[in-house]
Design a protein around this motif. Structure first.
Motif, mmCIF file in Angstrom:
data_model
loop_
_atom_site.group_PDB
_atom_site.id
_atom_site.type_symbol
_atom_site.label_atom_id
_atom_site.label_comp_id
_atom_site.label_asym_id
_atom_site.label_seq_id
_atom_site.Cartn_x
_atom_site.Cartn_y
_atom_site.Cartn_z
ATOM 1 N N UNK A 1 0.838 -1.208 0.000
ATOM 2 C CA UNK A 1 0.000 0.000 0.000
ATOM 3 C C UNK A 1 0.868 1.251 0.000
ATOM 4 N N UNK A 49 0.557 3.988 -2.873
ATOM 5 C CA UNK A 49 -0.017 5.285 -2.535
ATOM 6 C C UNK A 49 1.022 6.377 -2.339
ATOM 7 N N UNK A 50 2.239 6.009 -1.978
ATOM 8 C CA UNK A 50 3.237 7.040 -1.680
ATOM 9 C C UNK A 50 4.457 6.954 -2.601
ATOM 10 N N UNK A 107 3.693 7.376 -6.736
ATOM 11 C CA UNK A 107 3.396 8.765 -7.154
ATOM 12 C C UNK A 107 4.540 9.719 -6.867
ATOM 13 N N UNK A 108 5.249 9.479 -5.756
ATOM 14 C CA UNK A 108 6.391 10.324 -5.433
ATOM 15 C C UNK A 108 7.497 10.169 -6.476
#
Ligand SMILES: Nc1ncnc2c1ncn2[C@@H]1O[C@H](COP(=O)(O)OP(=O)(O)OP(=O)(O)O)[C@@H](O)[C@H]1O
Ligand SMILES: [Mg+2]
Lengths: 260, 268
Positions: free
Chosen positions: A166, A170-171, A174-175
């Protein structure tokens, strides 16, 4: 209206400078009486461009295809390995110095060795060289984006008891996206350069680089320049494509740059 | 009260860079019990270990010593059971997600379905008085607005325990009082437990059942002040008892450490 004016203001200087540069080049060659096989005038190069138009287009396609294949393979490989590396510390510590060392090596110079392995008539050798050249900037940037996460985001995800998968989705991903696109932008330019230069070492005669060397052998310098100009345009196309992809896949950045 | 305490700290220590020249004794021997349904504020000068204490309770930092129980479980188990929600000192919004999607993130991670998520996030936007900003990106909001979105995100999944680190620090006075009133309303109606870090004495007194005063170097609890103002309303802020408690907290902050007088404490 002011939007248009701003756009003109951004595009005009390079065009004006470019035109001035060509005029100066033309005049300089005439004034110093430089031999055409040393440095031809832009007008002669333009003549050669018109004469060889079909040849230029066909060879640009062949070289462009090599560059594109190499770019895609190299980038996919880089992203995959960066994903593995961000998960396993051992991998990170192993690959990071390796990629730094490889980055300083002129990979195109491996061309002859690859021709030896894959055969001089195969396109595989050329595409492998391009892939290898593209790999490093994409890998280094992607890994940086995956690992350099805002510590607050890390704590936040920990407070949500989020799983590593996850957190990745989620991090980290995209980062990493802007980093990846920076890597791709660098890789896109390098891909064309590598695809052209690797042809200098022989092999099939179907690309821009091969035509440059053969034209030079015949002392047809203006013709060689016409093919080099085509290589420049091809590189520019790759670069612009990378910019457009960047624009498309990062909507949050797009709105920000418009707000400026 | 019945049942296990919401938070139970026994002799908690946290030492950063132990044994090195830059060693920091951030927390020394902290005993703190927060009963379920209680609202406890932590107040103290900058660097006294308030954020560190919150992080240790949230299992984001391992303590160097002592024991912590949250809802009668280990801090780790409580985290894995989604027992608490945390609002950090920094808003920490995700720049690639629209505001509404930021609020929905914890719901997504818990597997809520789409309609439930969007209904709840709209409700939360109303609560923090930013209903028209759902489709903006975080950087299009001011710092205070971002902070309110972070609060909405923490409240959205309705955790029984809230750990809040100076959540209203970046807000203007009017918004701040509105958020304080909303928070007391939510806590009263849903029986929440809150551990709340603040630099504002009136805020601590207005919100809390207990104000825990800390002092720095080494970080520890010096005084605990019970506040019993009954049900809060706008009149509470003009109440004589309210001012008496403010004075009491201020004196505790002054008395705690003569060297480090209430530095960094806003007197409003
Ligand atoms: N990760 C860390 N590594 C080393 N020292 C740290 C770390 N985090 C905090 N500290 C130190 O611990 C002490 C307490 O920090 P903490 O952030 O808990 O203070 P605080 O009470 O929240 O302050 P503020 O009111 O300014 O937010 C400080 O002296 C700080 O320098
Ligand atoms: Mg803090």
């Amino acid at each position: 209206m002011s939007r248009l004016r701003a756009r003109v203001a951004a595009v005009a200087p390079p065009i004006i400078w470019g035109a001035l540069f060509l005029v100066a080049w033309e005049r300089f060659v005439v004034w110093r009486n430089i031999k055409p096989f040393v440095l031809p005038q832009p007008s002669r190069i333009w003549d050669q461009w018109k004469i060889n138009k079909t040849g230029i287009l066909a060879t640009a396609k062949a070289t462009g295809a090599n560059a594109l294949w190499g770019l895609v393979i190299g980038a996919l490989l880089a992203v995959a390995l960066a994903l593995v590396a961000q998960r396993f510390r051992v991998m990170r510590e192993l690959i990071a110095p390796l990629s730094a060392a490889a980055n300083t090596m002129p990979i195109v110079a491996l061309g002859p060795i690859f021709y030896n392995i894959f055969g001089t008539t195969s396109l595989t050798a050329r595409r492998m060289v391009v892939a290898l050249v593209v790999f490093f900037p994409v890998f280094v940037n992607m890994l940086k984006g995956l690992t350099q996460v805002d510590p607050v985001h890390e704590e936040l995800m920990a407070s949500y008891a989020a799983s590593p998968l996850q957190i990745l989705r989620q991090v980290r991903l995209p980062n990493a996206l802007p980093f990846l696109l920076t890597g791709l932008r660098i890789g896109a330019s390098l891909a064309v350069i590598a695809a052209v230069v690797v042809e200098y070492f022989g092999g099939l005669q179907n690309g821009l680089g091969s035509r440059v060397t053969s034209a030079m052998k015949q002392s047809a310098t203006a013709k060689a320049w016409a093919y080099i100009a085509a290589a420049c345009i091809l590189g520019l196309l790759f670069y612009l494509s990378a910019l457009i992809i960047e624009w498309i896949v990062m909507p949050w950045q797009r709105r920000r740059s418009q707000a400026r | 009260m019945s049942g296990p305490a919401a938070v139970e700290c026994r002799g908690v220590c946290k030492i950063f860079n132990q044994g090195k020249p830059n060693q920091v004794d951030a927390l020394i021997d902290v005993d703190l019990t927060v009963e379920a349904g209680e609202f406890v504020s932590l107040i103290g000068p900058s660097g006294c270990g308030k954020s560190t204490l919150l992080r240790v309770v949230a299992d984001l930092l391992p303590p160097s010593g002592g024991s912590i129980a949250v809802n009668g479980k280990t801090a780790r188990q409580a985290r894995l059971d989604f027992d608490y929600g945390m609002a950090f000192q920094q808003a920490g919004l995700f720049e690639w997600r629209k505001v509404i999607k930021n609020i929905e993130l914890p719901m997504e991670l818990r597997g809520w379905d789409r309609s439930k998520r969007s209904a709840r996030s709209r409700e939360m936007l109303e609560l923090v008085k930013l209903p028209e900003f759902g489709d903006n990106y975080p950087w299009e909001l001011s710092g205070g607005m971002q902070q309110r979105i972070a609060i909405a995100r923490a409240l959205a999944v309705d955790p029984p325990l809230l750990l809040m680190d100076e959540p209203f620090g970046a807000l203007d006075e009017m918004t701040r009082e509105h958020m304080q009133a909303e928070l007391t309303r939510i806590c009263a109606s849903t029986h929440k437990t809150v551990v709340f870090v603040t630099h504002s004495i009136p805020e601590a007194v207005y919100l809390s059942n207990r104000v825990v005063v800390m002092s720095p170097r080494p970080g520890r609890i010096t005084t605990v002040i019970n506040v019993d103002l009954g049900e809060r309303s706008e009149d509470t802020r003009e109440d004589g008892e309210f001012f008496k408690k403010i004075t009491e907290v201020r004196e505790a902050l002054r008395g705690g450490e003569l060297g480090a007088t209430a530095r960094g404490i806003e007197d409003r």
